[in-house]
Design an enzyme around this catalytic site. Structure first.
Site, mmCIF file in Angstrom:
data_model
loop_
_atom_site.group_PDB
_atom_site.id
_atom_site.type_symbol
_atom_site.label_atom_id
_atom_site.label_comp_id
_atom_site.label_asym_id
_atom_site.label_seq_id
_atom_site.Cartn_x
_atom_site.Cartn_y
_atom_site.Cartn_z
ATOM 1 N N LYS A 44 -10.925 4.991 -15.223
ATOM 2 C CA LYS A 44 -12.184 4.759 -14.601
ATOM 3 C C LYS A 44 -13.373 5.485 -15.302
ATOM 4 C CE LYS A 44 -10.917 4.032 -9.527
ATOM 5 N NZ LYS A 44 -10.559 4.593 -8.356
ATOM 6 N N ARG A 93 -10.311 2.706 5.130
ATOM 7 C CA ARG A 93 -11.565 2.719 5.597
ATOM 8 C C ARG A 93 -11.747 1.494 6.216
ATOM 9 N NH1 ARG A 93 -13.573 4.373 -0.336
ATOM 10 N NH2 ARG A 93 -11.456 3.404 -0.544
ATOM 11 N N SER A 131 -16.188 7.451 -3.406
ATOM 12 C CA SER A 131 -16.942 8.675 -4.304
ATOM 13 C C SER A 131 -18.125 8.109 -5.317
ATOM 14 C CB SER A 131 -15.773 9.171 -5.289
ATOM 15 O OG SER A 131 -14.871 9.634 -4.373
HETATM 16 P P1 ADP Z 1 -12.450 6.144 -3.806
HETATM 17 O O1 ADP Z 1 -11.805 4.794 -3.199
HETATM 18 O O2 ADP Z 1 -13.545 6.894 -3.234
HETATM 19 O O3 ADP Z 1 -12.263 6.323 -5.456
HETATM 20 P P2 ADP Z 1 -9.606 7.409 -4.279
HETATM 21 O O4 ADP Z 1 -9.108 6.758 -5.266
HETATM 22 O O5 ADP Z 1 -10.121 9.249 -4.412
HETATM 23 O O6 ADP Z 1 -11.059 7.198 -3.602
HETATM 24 O O7 ADP Z 1 -8.873 7.590 -2.859
HETATM 25 C C1 ADP Z 1 -7.962 8.134 -2.529
HETATM 26 C C2 ADP Z 1 -7.326 7.749 -1.142
HETATM 27 O O8 ADP Z 1 -8.438 8.221 -0.046
HETATM 28 C C3 ADP Z 1 -7.289 6.174 -0.954
HETATM 29 O O9 ADP Z 1 -6.143 6.066 -0.023
HETATM 30 C C4 ADP Z 1 -8.635 5.813 -0.384
HETATM 31 O O10 ADP Z 1 -8.626 4.632 0.347
HETATM 32 C C5 ADP Z 1 -8.951 7.062 0.572
HETATM 33 N N1 ADP Z 1 -10.345 7.266 0.680
HETATM 34 C C6 ADP Z 1 -11.290 7.220 -0.161
HETATM 35 N N2 ADP Z 1 -12.529 7.513 0.447
HETATM 36 C C7 ADP Z 1 -12.225 7.688 1.977
HETATM 37 C C8 ADP Z 1 -12.868 7.658 3.061
HETATM 38 N N3 ADP Z 1 -14.229 7.808 2.919
HETATM 39 N N4 ADP Z 1 -12.345 7.782 4.407
HETATM 40 C C9 ADP Z 1 -10.928 7.829 4.345
HETATM 41 N N5 ADP Z 1 -10.119 7.399 3.128
HETATM 42 C C10 ADP Z 1 -10.690 7.358 2.034
#
Ligand code: ADP
Length: 164
Positions: A44, A93, A131
């Site tokens: 990414k 989400r 993020s």
């Molecule tokens: P992103 O999708 O923001 O790049 P990550 O790869 O860091 O996030 O996600 C890690 C986990 O956290 C995944 O299961 C994703 O669905 C979850 N996640 C990310 N943002 C949120 C949020 N705002 N609320 C709940 N879960 C989240």
């Protein structure tokens, strides 16, 4: 087998948001130990290094004694096996997360049937948050304090000041 109930919570965390923290708090309520683990091998092109992301997570979860921070490379199921985690946490989400998570969950279950996958829903205030949107608002100097912890606000400001 150890009686400690350990869950891993993998992700990119570039950077950790209040949505992630909400999920970590819920997981910490269920498990003795929650290991938030940062993916190293992600294509990414992240804004923050693995060390920076781990440090921001550490600062954001100080109030949760059972939570640890780590990183991993390769398959998450291999990481789960070597660390002895019985469960993996993912956040859901919206429906848009479902299809991808459903596919990954079935693949992971085939690879490692002993690991239980737990899907947690954040407070509705965070269902729109990821993020990417936080990085975008921060890059234009917008107020990101409703979305991330104070420690992360500071780190994002520093990062974009350096870049400009
Ligand atoms: P992103 O999708 O923001 O790049 P990550 O790869 O860091 O996030 O996600 C890690 C986990 O956290 C995944 O299961 C994703 O669905 C979850 N996640 C990310 N943002 C949120 C949020 N705002 N609320 C709940 N879960 C989240």
């Amino acid at each position: 087998m150890s009686s400690v109930k350990r869950a891993i919570y993998p992700g990119t965390f570039d950077p950790i948001t209040l949505g992630h923290i909400d999920i970590i708090e819920r997981a910490a309520f269920l498990f003795d130990e929650v290991v938030v683990t940062v993916a190293r091998n992600i294509g990414k092109n992240p804004l923050f290094t693995v060390e920076e992301r781990m440090e921001m997570i550490r600062e954001s979860v100080r109030h949760l004694p059972g939570v640890k921070v780590d990183n991993f490379n390769g398959l998450i199921v291999d990481y789960a096996k070597t660390t002895g985690a019985q469960a993996m946490i993912r956040g859901l989400r919206a429906m848009s997360d479902f299809e991808y998570e459903f596919q990954m969950a079935l693949v992971n279950r085939t690879l490692y049937p002993d690991m239980v996958q737990v899907f947690l829903m954040p407070h509705e205030a965070y269902t729109h948050l990821n993020s990417t949107v936080v990085r975008e608002v921060a890059s234009f100097g917008g107020d990101i304090s409703p979305f991330v912890s104070t420690a992360v606000v500071k780190k994002l400001k520093e990062k974009f000041e350096k870049k400009s």
